[in-house]
Design an enzyme around this catalytic site. Structure first.
Site, PDB file in Angstrom:
ATOM      1  N   ASN A   8       0.873  -1.178   0.000  1.00 46.17           N
ATOM      2  CA  ASN A   8       0.000   0.000   0.000  1.00 46.17           C
ATOM      3  C   ASN A   8       0.910   1.227   0.000  1.00 46.17           C
ATOM      4  OD1 ASN A   8      -1.915   1.996   0.399  1.00 46.17           O
ATOM      5  ND2 ASN A   8      -3.018   0.881   1.981  1.00 46.17           N
ATOM      6  N   ARG A  90      -2.155  -1.868  -3.927  1.00 46.26           N
ATOM      7  CA  ARG A  90      -3.404  -1.119  -3.872  1.00 46.26           C
ATOM      8  C   ARG A  90      -3.270   0.112  -4.766  1.00 46.26           C
ATOM      9  NH1 ARG A  90      -5.206   3.473   0.212  1.00 46.26           N
ATOM     10  NH2 ARG A  90      -7.387   3.655  -0.352  1.00 46.26           N
ATOM     11  N   HIS A 179     -12.011   3.000  -1.339  1.00 42.02           N
ATOM     12  CA  HIS A 179     -12.055   2.030  -0.224  1.00 42.02           C
ATOM     13  C   HIS A 179     -12.770   0.735  -0.597  1.00 42.02           C
ATOM     14  CE1 HIS A 179     -11.668   5.757   2.549  1.00 42.02           C
ATOM     15  NE2 HIS A 179     -10.477   5.245   2.317  1.00 42.02           N
ATOM     16  N   HIS A 207     -16.190   3.197   6.634  1.00 41.95           N
ATOM     17  CA  HIS A 207     -14.735   3.104   6.622  1.00 41.95           C
ATOM     18  C   HIS A 207     -14.202   4.459   7.080  1.00 41.95           C
ATOM     19  CE1 HIS A 207     -10.796   1.604   4.905  1.00 41.95           C
ATOM     20  NE2 HIS A 207     -10.556   2.896   5.078  1.00 41.95           N
ATOM     21  N   ARG A 240      -9.477  16.583   4.501  1.00 46.73           N
ATOM     22  CA  ARG A 240     -10.309  16.827   3.312  1.00 46.73           C
ATOM     23  C   ARG A 240     -11.672  17.366   3.722  1.00 46.73           C
ATOM     24  NH1 ARG A 240      -9.423  10.937   0.777  1.00 46.73           N
ATOM     25  NH2 ARG A 240      -7.241  10.765   1.398  1.00 46.73           N
ATOM     26  N   ARG A 284      -7.260  11.446  17.874  1.00 48.71           N
ATOM     27  CA  ARG A 284      -6.716  11.304  19.226  1.00 48.71           C
ATOM     28  C   ARG A 284      -6.327  12.654  19.805  1.00 48.71           C
ATOM     29  NH1 ARG A 284      -2.669   6.722  17.130  1.00 48.71           N
ATOM     30  NH2 ARG A 284      -2.651   8.294  15.482  1.00 48.71           N
ATOM     31  N   GLY A 327      -9.107   2.954  10.931  1.00 51.24           N
ATOM     32  CA  GLY A 327      -8.486   3.480  12.144  1.00 51.24           C
ATOM     33  C   GLY A 327      -9.430   4.089  13.144  1.00 51.24           C
ATOM     34  N   VAL A 328     -10.250   5.048  12.726  1.00 56.37           N
ATOM     35  CA  VAL A 328     -11.200   5.695  13.634  1.00 56.37           C
ATOM     36  C   VAL A 328     -12.369   4.765  13.924  1.00 56.37           C
ATOM     37  CG1 VAL A 328     -12.775   7.656  13.926  1.00 56.37           C
ATOM     38  CG2 VAL A 328     -10.539   7.995  12.853  1.00 56.37           C
ATOM     39  N   GLU A 379      -7.274  -5.031   4.085  1.00 52.10           N
ATOM     40  CA  GLU A 379      -7.089  -4.775   2.658  1.00 52.10           C
ATOM     41  C   GLU A 379      -5.923  -5.568   2.095  1.00 52.10           C
ATOM     42  OE1 GLU A 379      -8.187  -0.207   1.932  1.00 52.10           O
ATOM     43  OE2 GLU A 379      -6.990  -0.539   3.737  1.00 52.10           O
TER      44      GLU A 379
END
Length: 392
Positions: A8, A90, A179, A207, A240, A284, A327-328, A379
């Site tokens: 990736n 990817r 994704h 996602h 973004r 975080r 992740g989140v 992935e």
């Protein structure tokens, strides 16, 4: 036993996993970070749990690939590079050229580069990574796995924009999504957890990472998705903007003197959670911050997710499961709780106690009409499986 690399790539990094097949075990993993920058780092983690990290000069992707090949032999992960049956990469956008994964030759590599117009932050670095592997291990098949391939099932009512049709026909202006590789892994896994037929269950996959997208899955295929022509649109993300009125771009250009490229750069790199909070793009950091703007950024993030989930539930005439990943999605119970609290009207009964911890599981109560789940994405495994399929 075959060994397959899954890659990736980013503009200044690439993550990798080396799998053995058919048992699909990870025998090495790691990343090259800060490629082309100062204080570059190369990491490798072996199957015995040992991890080796070194600070070294990594001027480009070719140097990073060379380090990876050296370490695989140095730590006896492979005796010879000939043991590597293939390398999967990817690639975010395959446009309308690549409907599925493909073994890459020079012609296809150039097509990926040309498609960089659709995903400039992704396709070019990914193509650079492929080119580096083709140079260093030229006899090993290189396979591109496209995020957009999963979304080729979209109906024109979902992928067309309401602009003159000729711009789609002539320039490919349409929704492509992203994704897809992640959702392709998540959706059938969630269906199995729910004891449902993957071809019947209606799912909405959230996602949620630095880049975030919401995808509705019906009949085992992508039904609608939040990212559009590029990964810039959809929900608010780390840096973004997500959905943004094009007229405001014109207004900003007139007021500030920015060029169109500068505005797009701002929308990609200075907006989203970072732009709203003025603190950070990392969730975080926002949790730890006492700034009101940080809390506002998280509330906006949750609101945009709920907005898309509600829209897709309406489009599919209901939903059976809401899935959190990336992740989140996998590690932020506050975001999950905020989203679930707003979806009670659908029949979702949150299990807030289960939601406090991470890991693959249900976070809705047993009798909940709509299930909520955490499903960690993989992935890299999907990429490696595609290499096996295409090189078999």
């Amino acid at each position: 036993m075959k060994k397959v690399l899954a890659i990736n790539s980013g503009s200044s990094s690439f993550k990798y996993k080396l799998f053995s097949f058919p048992d699909e075990k990870v025998i090495a993993s790691g990343m090259a970070d800060r490629v082309g920058l100062e204080n570059a780092v190369f990491k490798i983690k072996l199957s015995n749990g040992r991890e080796y990290i070194r600070n070294t000069n990594i001027p480009d992707q070719s140097a990073a690939v060379k380090l990876l090949m050296e370490d695989l032999k140095k730590f006896k992960v492979v005796k010879s590079l000939k043991e590597i049956a293939g390398v999967g990469h990817r690639v975010v956008n395959g446009g309308e050229i690549f409907k599925s994964s493909a073994v890459i030759d020079e012609k296809k590599l150039q097509q990926i580069i040309d498609l960089g117009e659709l995903a400039p932050l992704h396709n070019i670095p990914e193509a650079t990574g492929i080119k580096a592997f083709m140079k260093i291990i030229p006899d090993v098949p290189q396979v591109a796995v496209f995020d957009t391939s999963y979304h080729t099932s979209l109906d024109p009512i979902h992928y067309l924009y309401s602009i003159p049709y000729k711009y789609y026909k002539e320039y490919g202006i349409r929704k492509y999504g992203a994704h897809g590789t992640s959702v392709d892994y998540i959706a059938p896994r969630a269906a199995r957890m729910m004891g449902k037929n993957p071809n019947i269950v209606r799912l909405i996959v959230c996602h949620l990472g630095s880049g975030a997208s919401i995808t509705a899955v019906r009949h085992g295929k992508s039904f609608d998705t939040s990212m559009g022509f590029s990964p810039l649109t959809g929900v608010t993300m780390g840096t973004r903007s997500g959905d943004f009125d094009p007229s405001a771009i014109q207004h900003l250009m007139h007021k500030t003197g920015m060029s169109i490229d500068e505005v797009i750069e701002m929308l990609n790199h200075e907006s989203g959670m970072l732009g709203i909070s003025g603190v950070s793009s990392d969730m975080r950091d926002l949790i730890d911050s006492k700034q009101k703007s940080a809390k506002l950024a998280r509330r906006i993030f949750i609101n945009r997710i709920v907005r898309y989930v509600g829209a897709y539930a309406a489009e599919m005439n209901g939903v059976d499961g809401i899935v959190f990943t990336a992740g989140v999605g996998e590690h932020d119970p506050g975001v999950r709780a905020g989203v679930m609290s707003s979806l009670r009207y659908l029949g979702l009964d949150p299990d807030f106690k289960a939601n406090r911890t991470d890991g693959e599981k249900f976070i809705s109560k047993p009798n909940s009409k709509v299930k909520a789940l955490i499903v960690p994405t993989n992935e890299e495994l999907m990429i490696a499986r595609e290499v096996i399929r295409l090189t078999r």
